[in-house]
Design a protein around this motif. Structure first.
Motif, PDB file in Angstrom:
ATOM      1  N   LYS A  34      -4.885  13.304 -15.135  1.00 57.03           N
ATOM      2  CA  LYS A  34      -3.605  12.668 -14.812  1.00 57.03           C
ATOM      3  C   LYS A  34      -3.922  11.550 -13.834  1.00 57.03           C
ATOM      4  O   LYS A  34      -4.790  11.701 -12.972  1.00 57.03           O
ATOM      5  CB  LYS A  34      -2.652  13.658 -14.143  1.00 57.03           C
ATOM      6  N   VAL A  35      -3.220  10.431 -13.960  1.00 58.65           N
ATOM      7  CA  VAL A  35      -3.440   9.306 -13.050  1.00 58.65           C
ATOM      8  C   VAL A  35      -2.130   8.988 -12.342  1.00 58.65           C
ATOM      9  O   VAL A  35      -1.090   8.843 -12.981  1.00 58.65           O
ATOM     10  CB  VAL A  35      -3.952   8.063 -13.808  1.00 58.65           C
ATOM     11  N   VAL A  36      -2.207   8.909 -11.018  1.00 61.00           N
ATOM     12  CA  VAL A  36      -1.076   8.475 -10.208  1.00 61.00           C
ATOM     13  C   VAL A  36      -1.376   7.040  -9.787  1.00 61.00           C
ATOM     14  O   VAL A  36      -2.356   6.791  -9.079  1.00 61.00           O
ATOM     15  CB  VAL A  36      -0.900   9.390  -8.976  1.00 61.00           C
ATOM     16  N   LEU A  37      -0.560   6.114 -10.286  1.00 67.26           N
ATOM     17  CA  LEU A  37      -0.669   4.705  -9.901  1.00 67.26           C
ATOM     18  C   LEU A  37       0.429   4.449  -8.891  1.00 67.26           C
ATOM     19  O   LEU A  37       1.610   4.556  -9.229  1.00 67.26           O
ATOM     20  CB  LEU A  37      -0.426   3.789 -11.105  1.00 67.26           C
ATOM     21  N   TYR A  38       0.048   4.163  -7.667  1.00 65.68           N
ATOM     22  CA  TYR A  38       1.105   3.856  -6.705  1.00 65.68           C
ATOM     23  C   TYR A  38       0.937   2.419  -6.224  1.00 65.68           C
ATOM     24  O   TYR A  38      -0.140   1.999  -5.840  1.00 65.68           O
ATOM     25  CB  TYR A  38       1.198   4.894  -5.589  1.00 65.68           C
ATOM     26  N   PHE A  39       2.011   1.676  -6.351  1.00 68.60           N
ATOM     27  CA  PHE A  39       2.036   0.276  -5.928  1.00 68.60           C
ATOM     28  C   PHE A  39       2.603   0.212  -4.520  1.00 68.60           C
ATOM     29  O   PHE A  39       3.618   0.846  -4.224  1.00 68.60           O
ATOM     30  CB  PHE A  39       2.924  -0.550  -6.875  1.00 68.60           C
ATOM     31  N   TYR A  40       1.929  -0.541  -3.661  1.00 64.29           N
ATOM     32  CA  TYR A  40       2.389  -0.699  -2.284  1.00 64.29           C
ATOM     33  C   TYR A  40       2.216  -2.168  -1.880  1.00 64.29           C
ATOM     34  O   TYR A  40       1.350  -2.863  -2.411  1.00 64.29           O
ATOM     35  CB  TYR A  40       1.641   0.250  -1.336  1.00 64.29           C
ATOM     36  N   PRO A  41       3.031  -2.652  -0.941  1.00 61.78           N
ATOM     37  CA  PRO A  41       3.037  -4.084  -0.636  1.00 61.78           C
ATOM     38  C   PRO A  41       1.792  -4.626   0.061  1.00 61.78           C
ATOM     39  O   PRO A  41       1.311  -5.703  -0.280  1.00 61.78           O
ATOM     40  CB  PRO A  41       4.261  -4.272   0.261  1.00 61.78           C
ATOM     41  N   VAL A 121       5.722  -6.968  -4.065  1.00 64.91           N
ATOM     42  CA  VAL A 121       5.518  -5.693  -4.760  1.00 64.91           C
ATOM     43  C   VAL A 121       6.556  -4.684  -4.280  1.00 64.91           C
ATOM     44  O   VAL A 121       6.710  -4.465  -3.080  1.00 64.91           O
ATOM     45  CB  VAL A 121       4.095  -5.154  -4.485  1.00 64.91           C
ATOM     46  N   HIS A 122       7.231  -4.070  -5.238  1.00 61.34           N
ATOM     47  CA  HIS A 122       8.141  -2.966  -4.928  1.00 61.34           C
ATOM     48  C   HIS A 122       7.335  -1.674  -4.916  1.00 61.34           C
ATOM     49  O   HIS A 122       6.451  -1.483  -5.743  1.00 61.34           O
ATOM     50  CB  HIS A 122       9.273  -2.896  -5.970  1.00 61.34           C
ATOM     51  N   ARG A 123       7.661  -0.792  -3.997  1.00 57.99           N
ATOM     52  CA  ARG A 123       6.922   0.459  -3.807  1.00 57.99           C
ATOM     53  C   ARG A 123       7.391   1.482  -4.842  1.00 57.99           C
ATOM     54  O   ARG A 123       8.419   2.124  -4.666  1.00 57.99           O
ATOM     55  CB  ARG A 123       7.178   0.962  -2.380  1.00 57.99           C
ATOM     56  N   LEU A 124       6.634   1.621  -5.913  1.00 53.50           N
ATOM     57  CA  LEU A 124       6.930   2.586  -6.967  1.00 53.50           C
ATOM     58  C   LEU A 124       5.663   3.342  -7.322  1.00 53.50           C
ATOM     59  O   LEU A 124       4.557   2.841  -7.098  1.00 53.50           O
ATOM     60  CB  LEU A 124       7.447   1.897  -8.240  1.00 53.50           C
ATOM     61  N   THR A 125       5.824   4.523  -7.895  1.00 48.64           N
ATOM     62  CA  THR A 125       4.695   5.343  -8.320  1.00 48.64           C
ATOM     63  C   THR A 125       4.885   5.723  -9.782  1.00 48.64           C
ATOM     64  O   THR A 125       5.968   6.145 -10.184  1.00 48.64           O
ATOM     65  CB  THR A 125       4.592   6.609  -7.440  1.00 48.64           C
ATOM     66  N   PHE A 126       3.811   5.561 -10.549  1.00 43.33           N
ATOM     67  CA  PHE A 126       3.811   5.874 -11.983  1.00 43.33           C
ATOM     68  C   PHE A 126       2.841   7.024 -12.216  1.00 43.33           C
ATOM     69  O   PHE A 126       1.744   7.039 -11.657  1.00 43.33           O
ATOM     70  CB  PHE A 126       3.351   4.657 -12.796  1.00 43.33           C
ATOM     71  N   ILE A 127       3.255   7.987 -13.049  1.00 51.72           N
ATOM     72  CA  ILE A 127       2.394   9.119 -13.379  1.00 51.72           C
ATOM     73  C   ILE A 127       2.053   9.032 -14.871  1.00 51.72           C
ATOM     74  O   ILE A 127       2.945   8.952 -15.726  1.00 51.72           O
ATOM     75  CB  ILE A 127       3.071  10.463 -13.045  1.00 51.72           C
ATOM     76  N   ILE A 137       8.249   8.024 -13.530  1.00 54.51           N
ATOM     77  CA  ILE A 137       8.265   6.909 -12.578  1.00 54.51           C
ATOM     78  C   ILE A 137       9.062   7.353 -11.360  1.00 54.51           C
ATOM     79  O   ILE A 137      10.215   7.775 -11.492  1.00 54.51           O
ATOM     80  CB  ILE A 137       8.912   5.641 -13.185  1.00 54.51           C
ATOM     81  N   MET A 138       8.438   7.284 -10.202  1.00 55.76           N
ATOM     82  CA  MET A 138       9.130   7.571  -8.944  1.00 55.76           C
ATOM     83  C   MET A 138       9.602   6.234  -8.388  1.00 55.76           C
ATOM     84  O   MET A 138       8.795   5.438  -7.909  1.00 55.76           O
ATOM     85  CB  MET A 138       8.183   8.259  -7.948  1.00 55.76           C
ATOM     86  N   GLU A 139      10.921   6.000  -8.473  1.00 58.72           N
ATOM     87  CA  GLU A 139      11.466   4.714  -8.031  1.00 58.72           C
ATOM     88  C   GLU A 139      11.890   4.723  -6.569  1.00 58.72           C
ATOM     89  O   GLU A 139      11.826   3.707  -5.904  1.00 58.72           O
ATOM     90  CB  GLU A 139      12.652   4.303  -8.914  1.00 58.72           C
ATOM     91  N   LYS A 140      12.347   5.845  -6.073  1.00 54.23           N
ATOM     92  CA  LYS A 140      12.782   5.942  -4.675  1.00 54.23           C
ATOM     93  C   LYS A 140      11.655   6.596  -3.885  1.00 54.23           C
ATOM     94  O   LYS A 140      11.617   7.809  -3.720  1.00 54.23           O
ATOM     95  CB  LYS A 140      14.060   6.777  -4.557  1.00 54.23           C
ATOM     96  N   VAL A 141      10.712   5.801  -3.424  1.00 55.78           N
ATOM     97  CA  VAL A 141       9.554   6.326  -2.706  1.00 55.78           C
ATOM     98  C   VAL A 141       9.792   6.234  -1.205  1.00 55.78           C
ATOM     99  O   VAL A 141      10.092   5.165  -0.684  1.00 55.78           O
ATOM    100  CB  VAL A 141       8.275   5.543  -3.101  1.00 55.78           C
ATOM    101  N   LYS A 142       9.678   7.390  -0.553  1.00 60.50           N
ATOM    102  CA  LYS A 142       9.744   7.428   0.912  1.00 60.50           C
ATOM    103  C   LYS A 142       8.307   7.602   1.406  1.00 60.50           C
ATOM    104  O   LYS A 142       7.638   8.569   1.036  1.00 60.50           O
ATOM    105  CB  LYS A 142      10.606   8.603   1.374  1.00 60.50           C
ATOM    106  N   THR A 143       7.850   6.679   2.235  1.00 60.42           N
ATOM    107  CA  THR A 143       6.437   6.706   2.644  1.00 60.42           C
ATOM    108  C   THR A 143       6.049   8.011   3.338  1.00 60.42           C
ATOM    109  O   THR A 143       4.961   8.524   3.112  1.00 60.42           O
ATOM    110  CB  THR A 143       6.107   5.510   3.561  1.00 60.42           C
ATOM    111  N   LYS A 144       6.942   8.572   4.147  1.00 59.94           N
ATOM    112  CA  LYS A 144       6.604   9.774   4.926  1.00 59.94           C
ATOM    113  C   LYS A 144       6.480  11.020   4.057  1.00 59.94           C
ATOM    114  O   LYS A 144       5.711  11.927   4.373  1.00 59.94           O
ATOM    115  CB  LYS A 144       7.649  10.016   6.015  1.00 59.94           C
ATOM    116  N   SER A 145       7.246  11.092   2.958  1.00 65.96           N
ATOM    117  CA  SER A 145       7.235  12.311   2.136  1.00 65.96           C
ATOM    118  C   SER A 145       6.679  12.077   0.730  1.00 65.96           C
ATOM    119  O   SER A 145       6.729  12.971  -0.103  1.00 65.96           O
ATOM    120  CB  SER A 145       8.655  12.872   2.033  1.00 65.96           C
TER     121      SER A 145
END
Length: 157
Positions: A34-41, A121-127, A137-145
């Motif tokens: 499984k690949v977690v692609l997380y985009f961050y600014p 870049v919008h902070r989103l995560t793709f699985i 797709i995780m669209e509402k990403v909270k950095t702390k959790s």
């Protein structure tokens, strides 16, 4: 604002990018995991650091779930290596300096910050599953959790 995201249930858009060591990483070569692609600014900024350190600290849990984490940002490989060294990150960060991958995934778009509008870049995560299919797709990403939210999503899939 609606981002033009790839479709869940379809093959994840393939790409090749340089990691922090300037080695090529190709998504389609990671089939079987499984690949977690997380985009961050931006590397080494407060929110991005909190997010990356959370993923670092849950690496054992992610390994148990057969997960490879790839962080993507518009930073150059040298800056990514500094980020990894400074925060002892234990996963690859990929350089998307021309934001072509962010555009491919629909996360390069207009942003607002302190009254200014700019492209970023919008902070989103793709699985992506073991066969290379985009499954979440995780669209509402909270950095702390983010790391805990990610584990919950992985367990629910």
């Amino acid at each position: 604002m609606a981002l033009n995201l790839p479709a869940i249930g379809q093959p994840a858009p393939d790409f090749t990018a340089l990691n922090q060591k300037e080695e090529e990483v190709t998504l389609s070569q990671l089939k079987g995991k499984k690949v977690v692609l997380y985009f961050y600014p931006k590397a080494m900024t407060p929110g991005c650091t909190v997010q990356a350190c959370g993923l670092r600290d849950t690496q054992a849990e992610l390994n148990k779930r057969n997960v490879v984490v790839l962080g993507l940002s518009p930073d150059a490989p040298k800056r990514l290596q500094k980020f990894i060294d400074r925060d002892e990150l234990n996963f690859d960060l990929l350089s998307d300096e021309d934001h072509a991958i962010a555009e491919l995934y629909g996360v390069w778009d207009m942003k607002k910050f302190m009254g200014r509008e700019f492209m970023g870049v919008h902070r989103l995560t793709f699985i992506v599953d073991e066969e290379g299919t985009l499954v979440h797709i995780m669209e509402k990403v909270k950095t702390k959790s983010h790391h805990d939210d990610l584990l919950a999503v992985l367990d629910a899939l």
